[in-house]
Motif scaffolding. Structure first.
Motif, short mmCIF file in Angstrom:
data_model
loop_
_atom_site.label_atom_id
_atom_site.label_comp_id
_atom_site.label_asym_id
_atom_site.label_seq_id
_atom_site.Cartn_x
_atom_site.Cartn_y
_atom_site.Cartn_z
N GLN A 445 43.39 -11.16 17.34
CA GLN A 445 42.06 -10.55 17.37
C GLN A 445 42.11 -9.25 16.56
OE1 GLN A 445 38.75 -9.64 17.28
NE2 GLN A 445 38.66 -11.20 18.90
N PRO A 446 41.54 -9.25 15.34
CA PRO A 446 41.67 -8.03 14.53
C PRO A 446 40.79 -6.87 15.02
CG PRO A 446 40.37 -9.67 13.36
CD PRO A 446 40.86 -10.33 14.62
N TYR A 447 39.64 -7.22 15.61
CA TYR A 447 38.70 -6.15 15.95
C TYR A 447 38.88 -5.68 17.40
CZ TYR A 447 36.59 -6.50 11.45
OH TYR A 447 36.40 -6.45 10.09
N THR A 448 40.00 -4.98 17.63
CA THR A 448 40.14 -4.31 18.91
C THR A 448 39.88 -2.82 18.66
OG1 THR A 448 42.48 -3.84 18.54
CG2 THR A 448 41.96 -5.92 19.64
N MET A 449 39.50 -2.13 19.69
CA MET A 449 39.20 -0.70 19.56
C MET A 449 40.41 0.05 19.00
SD MET A 449 36.83 1.52 20.12
CE MET A 449 35.76 1.62 21.54
N SER A 450 41.60 -0.29 19.52
CA SER A 450 42.82 0.40 19.08
C SER A 450 43.04 0.21 17.59
CB SER A 450 44.03 -0.15 19.82
OG SER A 450 43.95 0.17 21.17
N HIS B 36 43.00 5.33 25.07
CA HIS B 36 44.42 5.01 25.15
C HIS B 36 44.71 3.83 24.24
CE1 HIS B 36 48.45 4.41 26.59
NE2 HIS B 36 48.15 3.16 26.85
N ARG B 37 45.55 4.08 23.21
CA ARG B 37 45.80 3.03 22.21
C ARG B 37 46.72 1.94 22.77
NH1 ARG B 37 45.63 5.31 17.41
NH2 ARG B 37 47.25 6.81 17.98
N HIS B 38 46.30 0.71 22.54
CA HIS B 38 47.18 -0.41 22.88
C HIS B 38 48.24 -0.49 21.79
CE1 HIS B 38 48.54 -4.36 24.02
NE2 HIS B 38 48.38 -4.76 22.78
N SER B 39 49.50 -0.25 22.16
CA SER B 39 50.52 -0.17 21.12
C SER B 39 51.70 -1.07 21.41
CB SER B 39 50.99 1.28 20.97
OG SER B 39 51.48 1.73 22.21
N ILE B 40 52.37 -1.50 20.33
CA ILE B 40 53.57 -2.33 20.47
C ILE B 40 54.79 -1.41 20.44
CG2 ILE B 40 54.90 -4.24 19.48
CD1 ILE B 40 52.19 -5.02 18.06
N LEU B 41 54.84 -0.54 19.45
CA LEU B 41 55.93 0.42 19.36
C LEU B 41 55.54 1.69 20.11
CD1 LEU B 41 56.74 -0.03 15.56
CD2 LEU B 41 58.08 -0.91 17.46
N GLN B 42 56.53 2.35 20.69
CA GLN B 42 56.24 3.52 21.52
C GLN B 42 55.55 4.64 20.73
OE1 GLN B 42 59.70 5.37 23.20
NE2 GLN B 42 58.50 6.62 24.57
N MET B 43 56.04 4.83 19.49
CA MET B 43 55.50 5.97 18.71
C MET B 43 54.01 5.82 18.41
SD MET B 43 57.53 5.12 15.23
CE MET B 43 57.88 3.44 14.77
N GLY B 48 47.73 11.46 17.96
CA GLY B 48 47.57 11.75 16.52
C GLY B 48 48.57 11.06 15.61
N PHE B 49 49.27 10.04 16.13
CA PHE B 49 50.31 9.42 15.32
C PHE B 49 49.77 8.91 13.97
CE2 PHE B 49 52.39 5.44 13.95
CZ PHE B 49 53.64 5.94 13.62
N TYR B 50 48.73 8.09 14.01
CA TYR B 50 48.22 7.50 12.77
C TYR B 50 47.61 8.56 11.84
CZ TYR B 50 49.11 2.67 14.07
OH TYR B 50 49.74 1.49 14.38
N SER B 51 46.96 9.55 12.43
CA SER B 51 46.33 10.61 11.61
C SER B 51 47.40 11.40 10.87
CB SER B 51 45.54 11.56 12.50
OG SER B 51 44.74 10.83 13.38
N VAL B 52 48.39 11.85 11.63
CA VAL B 52 49.44 12.68 11.03
C VAL B 52 50.24 11.86 10.02
CG1 VAL B 52 51.56 13.99 11.51
CG2 VAL B 52 49.59 14.18 13.04
#
Lengths: 563, 85
Positions: A445-450, B36-43, B48-52
């Protein structure tokens, strides 16, 4: 109804038949050929067709499965768009070779064995060279020769690999191949050359910017994407591809920042995008492979769009260097807008096509625990926005106004660009049709908020960096310079080596001749000193001396005989 | 005849675009505090990870490319005298 005509044949027959119509209609005739081919393709379904028995081998001209169907569809669409873009071209050579090139690519995609693949591989090599030569300048002439040499080398490696593979396995089937065999390694390198692996990429950035404004659009669509298809077919899950891909995604972006020729900037960004695909093929999971092939699909469309917009600029202004352009949005607003759609797509902005395909590869890299590769790809994602997303539109259409006042390009060019842009937006907003064509089931699903937020942050902060570097004067200005790349190895180092070798051979040869001459002179001199007028043998001897010599010889004879 | 003035010809409008970009970036950065970002990797989960990363990557890219230019840039006719030999 299933068609009985192999797709490539329509292009090849069409390429001959267009000569029956007057020159000014040949562009339209070519377009008709591509549309007929698309219609023919629409009637095809999965299966194996058109087998020909040659000696003890069965050649397959129609292996249609999910993977080849997707690339076949892509190449048919690309052929229609690129032909429409070049309808106005009054050049029979380009009309002919464009169709042969597209037909060759489509023939190669549906090839079920390595021999058929080789034949179409070489047809593509030769036909595409004429698109470089068609510029008809001394520079493009030389570039075309270099390009042909590299393409033929790739073909020969493929042939040698196929022969070795046949010897080892008894099969010429174009399926998964073991890279750790000699045949597999040769085929891998053959694909790698066309795929522009690091250090094998020089031909791409050398030749693509030298082709005609329309020729580059064809070139950008077929050769490299066929190589991606071939890698996905034969070497999925080959680990080295992960690192090769990550390198390919990284290094070209540095070159792209300092390159002046905007079509060469796009050539670098092409390697960068192929890097993502190669990485996905190397990861080899279903998600990664789906990402790789769907990104190839989207890439052909947005890269064509970008090459078309730059082709339109070159066509209308005769200029393509960043130093000579700027401010064109005033006279080419539609081209500007379409270029921005291509730029947004390659940068993977939400709602544009790159967003729904590139991220699959990134997620797969993270899921497989390749954190460093993930960071490389993320760096490359920011970088591609920087040079292809911002630099191309900025230096061509905005930035410093170069004072060029022109018009929009011909309507066929605009329509071709609009169709490509339509695909970019459609696939970006509604990816499900593309997903349904992918070889493996899609649970993504590409369109997630994250995803939307993180990608927006990455891109807008890249834009922020560009803006701050630009306003602070830190951004390197465009300069009328060229940048050395791996083509330097054969253009300069190779040439020097040949010159040095030639000089050494000449020197050694001259020395050998000299020594031979001196030796001969000595021998002749020696003989002369013996037999010449003043030589020992020519002296007149007294009878007494003769008697002494005879006595000595007889004595010696007696000693030897009785001793 | 005076040439038509375009919107971007006015420096004040260019400034408006830039200010818009700054505000957008600030807004995007702040979303990390709310979402809260759903993430696979901890970082990926760091604030601000993606912004920085995007900002720093581009600055490094440009500065490294400037150094690269010193290494690889040559005059336009660099190859021309050699190709024909």
């Amino acid at each position: 109804m299933i068609s009985n005509v192999p797709p490539f044949l329509i292009f090849f027959i069409g390429a001959c038949l267009i000569f029956l119509v007057p020159q000014r209609w040949r562009g339209w005739a070519s377009l008709l050929v591509t549309l007929l081919a698309l219609l023919n393709f629409a009637s095809l379904s999965h299966g194996t067709y058109w087998k020909v028995q040659v000696l003890e081998h069965s050649l397959t001209f129609g292996r249609i499965d999910t993977l080849s169907y997707l690339f076949g569809l892509l190449f048919h669409i690309a052929a229609v768009i690129a032909t429409l873009f070049s309808v106005h071209v009054r050049d029979s050579l380009q009309n002919l070779t464009s169709l042969l090139y597209a037909g060759g690519a489509i023939g190669a995609v549906f090839a079920g064995d390595l021999i058929t693949l080789f034949v179409f591989w070489e047809i593509m090599a030769i036909a595409s060279t004429f698109l470089v030569w068609a510029r008809r300048s001394a520079e493009s002439n030389r570039t075309g020769q270099r390009y042909l040499l590299v393409q033929i080398t790739s073909g020969l490696l493929l042939l040698a690999g196929a022969a070795s593979h046949l010897g080892a396995t008894g099969s010429i089937a174009f399926n998964q191949i073991d890279v750790e065999t000699l045949g597999g390694a040769l085929i891998f390198i053959a694909f790698g050359i066309k795929c522009a692996f690091p250090l094998l990429h020089g031909w791409l950035v050398d030749a693509y910017p030298q082709a005609t404004p329309t020729g580059t659009v064809f070139l950008s669509a077929f050769t490299t994407k066929l190589a991606v298809y071939a890698l996905a077919r034969s070497f999925p899950g080959t680990e080295v591809l992960i690192y090769l891909g990550a390198t390919m995604a990284m290094f070209p972006i540095f070159y792209a920042v300092i390159e002046n020729d905007l079509r060469r900037v796009l050539s670098y960004s092409m390697i960068n995008q192929i890097g993502f695909m190669v990485c996905g093929i190397g990861l080899g999971t279903e998600l990664a492979l789906n990402g790789a092939v769907s990104h190839a699909f989207n890439d052909v469309l947005f890269k064509s769009l970008l090459f078309m917009s730059m082709g339109a600029v070159l066509h209308m202004t005769g200029r393509i260097n960043g130093t000579d352009l700027g401010g064109l949005y005033k006279s080419m607003p539609i081209t500007t807008s379409l270029c921005i759609v291509g730029a947004a797509s390659i940068s993977a902005f939400p709602l544009f096509s790159g967003f729904v395909s590139k991220s699959m590869i990134m997620v797969a890299a993270a899921e497989e625990g390749h954190a460093v590769v993930f960071l490389f790809l993320l760096f490359a994602s920011a970088g591609v926005f920087h040079h292809a997303g911002i630099k191309i539109p900025y230096f061509a259409f905005f930035g410093h106004d170069a004072g060029i006042r022109t018009r929009e390009p011909p309507i066929n060019m605009l329509v071709a660009m609009a169709i490509a842009a339509g695909f970019c937006i459609f696939n970006g907003c509604y990816p499900w049709i593309l997903y349904s064509l992918l070889p493996w089931e899609v649970n993504y699903q590409p369109y997630t908020m994250s995803h939307v937020i993180s990608q927006s942050q990455l891109l807008f902060f890249s834009a922020l960096a560009f803006a701050l570097l630009m306003t602070s004067g830190l951004y390197p200005p465009e300069m009328r310079l060229i940048n050395l790349d791996s083509d330097w190895l054969h253009r300069r180092l190779g040439l020097r080596l040949i010159h040095v070798s030639a000089r050494m051979i000449t020197f050694v040869w001259a020395r050998c001749l000299r020594i031979l001459q001196d030796s001969l002179e000595k021998v002749v001199g020696g003989i002369h000193s013996l037999t010449g007028p003043r030589g020992v043998l020519a002296r007149t001897w007294t009878t007494g001396t003769g008697a002494i010599w005879a006595l000595l010889l007889l004595g010696l004879y007696l000693l030897v005989y009785y001793g | 005849m005076m040439e038509k003035q375009y919107w971007l010809d006015k420096p004040s409008n260019v400034k408006r675009v830039l200010v818009g970009l700054y505000l957008l970036c600030a807004g995007l950065l702040l979303t990390d505090a709310l979402h809260h970002r759903h993430s696979i990797l901890q970082m990926e989960g760091w604030f601000g990870f993606y912004s920085v990363y995007g900002f720093v990557a581009c600055v490094i890219l440009v500065l490294a490319a400037k150094e690269l230019r010193k290494l690889v840039a040559r005059p336009k006719d660099y190859y021309e005298n050699n190709d024909d030999q």
